[in-house]
Write a protein that holds these residues in place. Sequence first.
Motif, PDB file in Angstrom:
ATOM      1  N   VAL A  14       0.917  -1.247   0.216  1.00  0.00           N
ATOM      2  CA  VAL A  14       0.108  -0.188  -0.041  1.00  0.00           C
ATOM      3  C   VAL A  14       0.883   1.256   0.104  1.00  0.00           C
ATOM      4  O   VAL A  14       0.651   2.255  -0.596  1.00  0.00           O
ATOM      5  N   THR A  15       1.854   1.190   0.834  1.00  0.00           N
ATOM      6  CA  THR A  15       3.017   2.299   0.778  1.00  0.00           C
ATOM      7  C   THR A  15       3.490   2.681  -0.488  1.00  0.00           C
ATOM      8  O   THR A  15       3.449   3.851  -0.855  1.00  0.00           O
ATOM      9  N   ASP A  17       2.722   1.426  -3.593  1.00  0.00           N
ATOM     10  CA  ASP A  17       1.613   1.685  -4.346  1.00  0.00           C
ATOM     11  C   ASP A  17       1.177   3.137  -4.334  1.00  0.00           C
ATOM     12  O   ASP A  17       0.884   4.048  -5.429  1.00  0.00           O
ATOM     13  N   GLY A  18       0.897   3.879  -3.336  1.00  0.00           N
ATOM     14  CA  GLY A  18       0.278   5.050  -3.083  1.00  0.00           C
ATOM     15  C   GLY A  18       1.463   5.948  -3.408  1.00  0.00           C
ATOM     16  O   GLY A  18       1.168   7.155  -4.194  1.00  0.00           O
ATOM     17  N   LYS A  21       1.549   5.932  -7.424  1.00  0.00           N
ATOM     18  CA  LYS A  21       0.470   7.105  -8.137  1.00  0.00           C
ATOM     19  C   LYS A  21       0.656   8.386  -7.868  1.00  0.00           C
ATOM     20  O   LYS A  21       0.139   9.086  -8.831  1.00  0.00           O
ATOM     21  N   ARG A  22       1.175   9.010  -6.761  1.00  0.00           N
ATOM     22  CA  ARG A  22       1.620  10.334  -6.622  1.00  0.00           C
ATOM     23  C   ARG A  22       2.510  10.722  -7.496  1.00  0.00           C
ATOM     24  O   ARG A  22       2.368  11.758  -8.121  1.00  0.00           O
ATOM     25  N   TYR A  91       9.009   3.028  -7.233  1.00  0.00           N
ATOM     26  CA  TYR A  91       7.860   2.683  -6.286  1.00  0.00           C
ATOM     27  C   TYR A  91       7.031   1.818  -7.034  1.00  0.00           C
ATOM     28  O   TYR A  91       6.475   0.706  -6.321  1.00  0.00           O
TER      29      TYR A  91
END
Length: 316
Positions: A14-15, A17-18, A21-22, A91
């Motif tokens: 989750v870290t 992936d976030g 996306k950013r 990432y």
Amino acid sequence: VVHSVADWIIPAYVTTDGLAKRYQLRLKSLNIGVYAAAAVAVALGAFAAIMFPYGGNWRLLVVFEALVLVTLLVVQWQDLRKKCRDRWVTYRAMGEYFRIGRFLSLVTPQAASGLEFDRFARLYSWSSEPSSIPWFAPVIGWVWDNRPHLDLHDTSVPWLRDYLIADWFNGQIGYYEGRRNYHLRWDKRLHWIIGVTLFSTVLVVLLHVLMDYFPLFLGVHHHSRDLLMKCLSVAAITLTSIAAAFSGYAGQQRHNYHYMRFHRMTEELRGIKASISAATTMDQLRMHIGEVRRVTLGEATNWYEGMQEQVIDSPS
């Protein structure tokens, strides 16, 4: 079993992936911004120079054009797009390895070390020899070494096989199909936009030539004809800059390349899915998952290396 694996790997996924996306959103905004700004600068310069060649308040457009060009120079000088691109692909690659590792941990012997997972840096590349070992390879290995201990036997094969097919294979194939269709759709759209813009440019130029050689063409009076000729000149330059902007942006996005990549992955996984349904022992399941591992990690490796090597051109 499934929950223990999820508790182990999902926070890391989750870290990353976030963060991916950013930085992907920032890169997309920068790419659109620089090509749009370059086209606007050309259009403003042409409009000011052709329509108001002797100064006046409209010459302020040239000042605005200069500010746009300075902004583009700063973005290019600071290499902002490359910095966002490097962070995004890093990432995103880490997220992919964590997501794949969630399922691989269910069938991989506990004796396998972290090096067995971060082997994407060497063995699992589809290329003959990976170009480099990513800096985050030790991070992947450390996470893998801390996975929960699982003791699954042949009796676990039916539910594990069905779980992998439902949650991994079907989800992965659905994702690849969605991305494949997305890139195909945008590849066609951008080609259509570029084609229409260039065709419009040709029509404008032909009309300009006809009015230049045949002053009475369209029956326009002298004063109106001069204004129309100037407008056609501005339109020709503006349309050309717009076509160049779309062409440069399309080259950066490489929609056709990504369409072919996702199409290949979809077909690969469909073939493996058909064979894994017949697995009845852990050894058979591991053998088929080994093929999935080769395909998914190989694809992730090639994507990471290809994106790292992609040259980000200036919008000149």
